[in-house]
Scaffold this active site. Sequence first.
Site, PDB file in Angstrom:
ATOM      1  N   GLU A  35       9.858  -9.552  -7.199  1.00  0.00           N
ATOM      2  CA  GLU A  35       9.131  -8.461  -7.861  1.00  0.00           C
ATOM      3  C   GLU A  35       9.265  -7.189  -7.050  1.00  0.00           C
ATOM      4  O   GLU A  35       9.315  -7.238  -5.816  1.00  0.00           O
ATOM      5  CB  GLU A  35       7.644  -8.823  -7.998  1.00  0.00           C
ATOM      6  CG  GLU A  35       7.388 -10.130  -8.723  1.00  0.00           C
ATOM      7  CD  GLU A  35       5.950 -10.617  -8.535  1.00  0.00           C
ATOM      8  OE1 GLU A  35       5.026  -9.812  -8.739  1.00  0.00           O
ATOM      9  OE2 GLU A  35       5.774 -11.798  -8.183  1.00  0.00           O
ATOM     10  N   LYS A  49       7.972  -4.017  -5.173  1.00  0.00           N
ATOM     11  CA  LYS A  49       6.726  -3.734  -4.437  1.00  0.00           C
ATOM     12  C   LYS A  49       6.302  -2.307  -4.775  1.00  0.00           C
ATOM     13  O   LYS A  49       6.926  -1.346  -4.361  1.00  0.00           O
ATOM     14  CB  LYS A  49       6.952  -3.884  -2.939  1.00  0.00           C
ATOM     15  CG  LYS A  49       5.682  -3.807  -2.116  1.00  0.00           C
ATOM     16  CD  LYS A  49       5.970  -4.120  -0.657  1.00  0.00           C
ATOM     17  CE  LYS A  49       4.690  -4.123   0.160  1.00  0.00           C
ATOM     18  NZ  LYS A  49       4.026  -2.814   0.177  1.00  0.00           N
ATOM     19  N   ASP A  72       4.270   1.178  -4.893  1.00  0.00           N
ATOM     20  CA  ASP A  72       3.656   2.004  -3.855  1.00  0.00           C
ATOM     21  C   ASP A  72       2.455   2.739  -4.458  1.00  0.00           C
ATOM     22  O   ASP A  72       2.586   3.833  -5.013  1.00  0.00           O
ATOM     23  CB  ASP A  72       4.688   3.004  -3.314  1.00  0.00           C
ATOM     24  CG  ASP A  72       4.337   3.443  -1.896  1.00  0.00           C
ATOM     25  OD1 ASP A  72       3.448   2.826  -1.295  1.00  0.00           O
ATOM     26  OD2 ASP A  72       4.952   4.396  -1.403  1.00  0.00           O
ATOM     27  N   TYR A 103       0.408  -8.009 -10.796  1.00  0.00           N
ATOM     28  CA  TYR A 103       1.368  -8.897 -10.157  1.00  0.00           C
ATOM     29  C   TYR A 103       0.827 -10.274  -9.767  1.00  0.00           C
ATOM     30  O   TYR A 103       1.569 -11.099  -9.249  1.00  0.00           O
ATOM     31  CB  TYR A 103       1.974  -8.240  -8.909  1.00  0.00           C
ATOM     32  CG  TYR A 103       0.967  -7.766  -7.874  1.00  0.00           C
ATOM     33  CD1 TYR A 103       0.269  -8.651  -7.075  1.00  0.00           C
ATOM     34  CD2 TYR A 103       0.738  -6.404  -7.693  1.00  0.00           C
ATOM     35  CE1 TYR A 103      -0.641  -8.219  -6.137  1.00  0.00           C
ATOM     36  CE2 TYR A 103      -0.166  -5.949  -6.730  1.00  0.00           C
ATOM     37  CZ  TYR A 103      -0.846  -6.864  -5.960  1.00  0.00           C
ATOM     38  OH  TYR A 103      -1.749  -6.430  -5.014  1.00  0.00           O
ATOM     39  N   LYS A 111      11.347  -4.908   2.975  1.00  0.00           N
ATOM     40  CA  LYS A 111      11.213  -3.456   2.919  1.00  0.00           C
ATOM     41  C   LYS A 111      12.596  -2.802   2.926  1.00  0.00           C
ATOM     42  O   LYS A 111      13.456  -3.143   3.739  1.00  0.00           O
ATOM     43  CB  LYS A 111      10.392  -2.939   4.116  1.00  0.00           C
ATOM     44  CG  LYS A 111       9.002  -3.550   4.236  1.00  0.00           C
ATOM     45  CD  LYS A 111       8.130  -3.306   3.029  1.00  0.00           C
ATOM     46  CE  LYS A 111       7.515  -1.942   2.976  1.00  0.00           C
ATOM     47  NZ  LYS A 111       6.421  -1.695   3.880  1.00  0.00           N
ATOM     48  N   CYS A 127      -5.333   9.502  33.739  1.00  0.00           N
ATOM     49  CA  CYS A 127      -5.906   9.540  32.393  1.00  0.00           C
ATOM     50  C   CYS A 127      -6.044  10.985  31.927  1.00  0.00           C
ATOM     51  O   CYS A 127      -6.606  11.823  32.650  1.00  0.00           O
ATOM     52  CB  CYS A 127      -7.274   8.857  32.390  1.00  0.00           C
ATOM     53  SG  CYS A 127      -8.116   8.957  30.791  1.00  0.00           S
ATOM     54  N   CYS A 160     -10.215  11.592  31.628  1.00  0.00           N
ATOM     55  CA  CYS A 160     -11.153  11.543  32.767  1.00  0.00           C
ATOM     56  C   CYS A 160     -10.461  11.662  34.123  1.00  0.00           C
ATOM     57  O   CYS A 160     -11.123  11.615  35.161  1.00  0.00           O
ATOM     58  CB  CYS A 160     -11.986  10.267  32.702  1.00  0.00           C
ATOM     59  SG  CYS A 160     -11.022   8.765  32.981  1.00  0.00           S
ATOM     60  N   CYS A 187      -6.355   3.047  31.522  1.00  0.00           N
ATOM     61  CA  CYS A 187      -7.356   3.771  32.306  1.00  0.00           C
ATOM     62  C   CYS A 187      -8.472   2.771  32.614  1.00  0.00           C
ATOM     63  O   CYS A 187      -9.098   2.256  31.673  1.00  0.00           O
ATOM     64  CB  CYS A 187      -7.913   4.957  31.519  1.00  0.00           C
ATOM     65  SG  CYS A 187      -9.379   5.690  32.294  1.00  0.00           S
ATOM     66  N   CYS A 203     -15.090   6.959  30.614  1.00  0.00           N
ATOM     67  CA  CYS A 203     -14.018   7.672  29.910  1.00  0.00           C
ATOM     68  C   CYS A 203     -14.433   7.853  28.450  1.00  0.00           C
ATOM     69  O   CYS A 203     -14.599   6.866  27.718  1.00  0.00           O
ATOM     70  CB  CYS A 203     -12.720   6.880  30.024  1.00  0.00           C
ATOM     71  SG  CYS A 203     -11.289   7.700  29.292  1.00  0.00           S
TER      72      CYS A 203
END
Length: 665
Positions: free
Chosen positions: A111, A113, A115, A222, A309, A403, A406, A421, A427
């Site tokens: 089938e 697919k 979107d 479907y 895909k 980081c 922080c 971190c 943080c």
Amino acid sequence: MTVQQKIENLREELNNHNYNYYVLDNATISDFDFDIKLKELEKLEKENPIFFDANSPTQRVGGTVTKNFKTVVHKNRMYSLDNSYSKEDLLDWEKRVEKVLGSSDLEFTCELKFDGASINLTYENGKFIKAVTRGDGFQGDEVTNNVKTIRSLPLSIKKDFISDFEMRGEIILPLDGFNKMNAERLENGEEEYRNPRNTASGSLKLQDSTEVAKRPLDCLLYQVVTSERKYKTHYESLENARKVGFKVPNTIKLAKSIDEVFEFVNFWDAKRHELPYETDGIVIKVNNLQQQEELGYTAKAPRWAIAYKFKAEQVSTILEEITYQVGRTGAITPVANLQPVQLAGTTVKRASLHNADQIEKLDIRVHDTVFVEKGGEIIPKIIAVDFTKRSENSQPTQYATHCPECNTKLVRTEGDAKHYCPNQFGCAPQITGRIQHFISRKAMDIDGLGGETVDLLRKEGLIQNYADLYDLKVDQVIPLERMAEKSANNMIDGIEKSKQIPFEKVLFALGIRFVGETVAKKLAKHFKSIDNLMAASLEELINVDEIGDRIAQSILDFSSDLGNIQLIDRLKSHGLQLEVSAESLENQTEILKDQVFVVSGVFHQMSRNELKKAIEDNGGKVSSSISKKTTFVVAGDNMGPSKLTKAQDLGISIISEQEFIDKIS
């Protein structure tokens, strides 16, 4: 003829005209004549309200305003699909299916697919009852009034189908309709919609169904979901759904072999751009419904289906800057900030660079010309660098050492792809991220509290961790920006109701690294309480089914941290469910402990899912395939002959449904 008969005849006639025009693309009446008959029906219904029918053709024009879309739990979970990107992936999937079934006697359906926006439609006694979006797969938003305006969707069906069932499908916006909508917007000086998929999805959440009715939405179906065993194959169920009025695309094809699947893939890979709507791949399913039941599901997807895909669209653009994001676990993700470029219908400005290894592997540098594609046509990613356009002064990328939020020095453990971190309690993005995860739908599901509000509460100094949520008072929240008294009350009520969320979800909400939904369920079931879990040794943790060294060590790290211990104590004091409830334990035993079961065939006293739940409730484990580790095979009617042979060859006990029931009674 009575008034009631006249109303019913008009409804049936208009429904037939709708079906001919919107499903068969074969108009049997002019638009003018259709409108005359519709107005006549509207007048009769208005004069005779006793004969009101929520599924009358007059209800398709909208008029209902929905301010808040109700969250509805799906009766049957809406799973995701595993993706494949090559024919080798499909061959591997076929081998896995054959191994579980113990048979190579397979037939597939192929089938397109679609979107669009996934939807679940409930029908009872042939009448359309409700429409719910996919949401997170477990629950979604009810959008019945908006979906009712889609003319190709039958609001009632003939009785020679199934009485109670769900239809799964995709709400789409055909390309012609999308282009017309954009032409009108440009004429009115408005900004164009970006792509059909997002526009279709957004249409379902419009508050005024009259506005939805103006949009040329369509609904392609479907899957039929039902407990009735009227049809033996997926293809047969869809063919019969089409006969009773559902818009099942006629592009679906039966494939007797994987080679025929490849033919379908090759054909539509070349022809997909000629379709009237967007598609991003092919869905391949095992056709036999009993075999689908045998194969079952992983934690995220059905084993009996896979999505192939199509090759993603690629574009080139300039990488202007590399920045770094901090996740709730402290994981650092490098982000490519790009010169804006159009890709698959959207403007792409950013792409993930994943980690330091990926940057080094592709030798990605600032000011490079890079090739970008949408991985799975969803998340943009850089796949290569155009070295012919690189400047002579270009310098290799130096990965961040501290980081970005922080300024704590980053750490990277051996074997780990990402930098982290370690400043988890100081943080800001980690603090906010952990609380946002805690309140999310799959976790504590706290109504009236969103990500932006969490960030605002933290900035105002009202919360620094998820335990602080339970100390909040209405009068503290009301003064916040965009917060009224009703909103504040809703938030506090939502926080209070979350105290009833079961232990397995609370455990997932805690945000322990590597402990996702499925792992949280296994741990909750095994240890029964947070105290037992936090007191467990490495060996005890690893002995739990599917818990490896990495997850076990993460739990030990969490359990030994003083800050986490204090958080758990506070959550206990607030009354959260930090142990399995007495009700859940009531029907659970250890009768089948250490025993592995394979369930195969058709059963009569219990459904397959009920059998599997009974095995797990009594301490046993369910496996999808027979091996030396299998203790029993519970065999129903039509058990696959190859499975039967394998079980006999391995000397595994084969028991009937009744013998299993006797075993646990």
